[in-house]
Design a protein around this motif. Sequence first.
Motif, short mmCIF file in Angstrom:
data_model
loop_
_atom_site.label_atom_id
_atom_site.label_comp_id
_atom_site.label_asym_id
_atom_site.label_seq_id
_atom_site.Cartn_x
_atom_site.Cartn_y
_atom_site.Cartn_z
N THR A 1 40.76 34.12 40.91
CA THR A 1 42.04 34.66 40.45
C THR A 1 42.51 33.72 39.36
OG1 THR A 1 42.31 35.65 42.60
CG2 THR A 1 44.27 35.49 41.16
N TYR B 1 48.30 39.02 42.22
CA TYR B 1 47.05 38.86 41.71
C TYR B 1 46.51 40.23 41.38
CZ TYR B 1 44.76 40.63 46.23
OH TYR B 1 44.37 41.51 47.12
N GLN C 1 48.97 40.96 38.00
CA GLN C 1 49.04 39.78 36.99
C GLN C 1 50.34 39.45 36.51
OE1 GLN C 1 45.89 37.55 36.09
NE2 GLN C 1 45.91 38.46 38.37
N LYS D 1 45.90 31.57 47.29
CA LYS D 1 46.38 32.86 47.55
C LYS D 1 47.34 32.80 48.80
CE LYS D 1 44.84 37.40 48.78
NZ LYS D 1 45.49 37.88 49.96
#
Length: 161
Positions: free
Chosen positions: A8, A43, A46, A20
């Motif tokens: 990510t 994520y 974005q 995360k």
Amino acid sequence: MSLYVACTQCPGCHRSRTRKLNGQRVICKTCSKSKECVFQFCYVCQREWPRDAVSTDSCVLPNCALRAALLSAKQIDNPQSSVRGCPYFRACPGCKALLTHDSDGCPNIVCSNCNKEFCFRCMEPECYDDEYDDSDCEDNDPGMKPCVIKNNSEILRQLGL
């Protein structure tokens, strides 16, 4: 097991070392340090996580799923297709509906939601593609713009997504 998600990339610093949290929230340690506050982002779409939505695990930003589809790296790879190399998903320039091309025939499509016609390759209402010749398409006017595949990040900016 590490809490860092290597795949990510942060939309702020464009680095991959992110962590995360729950649901769709991700924190970027680098941006948090440089901004001197916790920098979180979704994520999926974005974009920076809204500060007033910190308690939720699902993104509340408008068009999150649409942006996610348009940011996807998936491309049309049929070698015989007039839209080979195009992103798999496009947003209609008229109504922003999520569309794809069936890979057959002319690169022009008509949105089933608002009936806007446009080229799936360059996203223009009219263009000229000297590499593609199909009797189903209207004759090309030499005064038209040349057809060049646009990427979806440019389309996202143009549509304000």
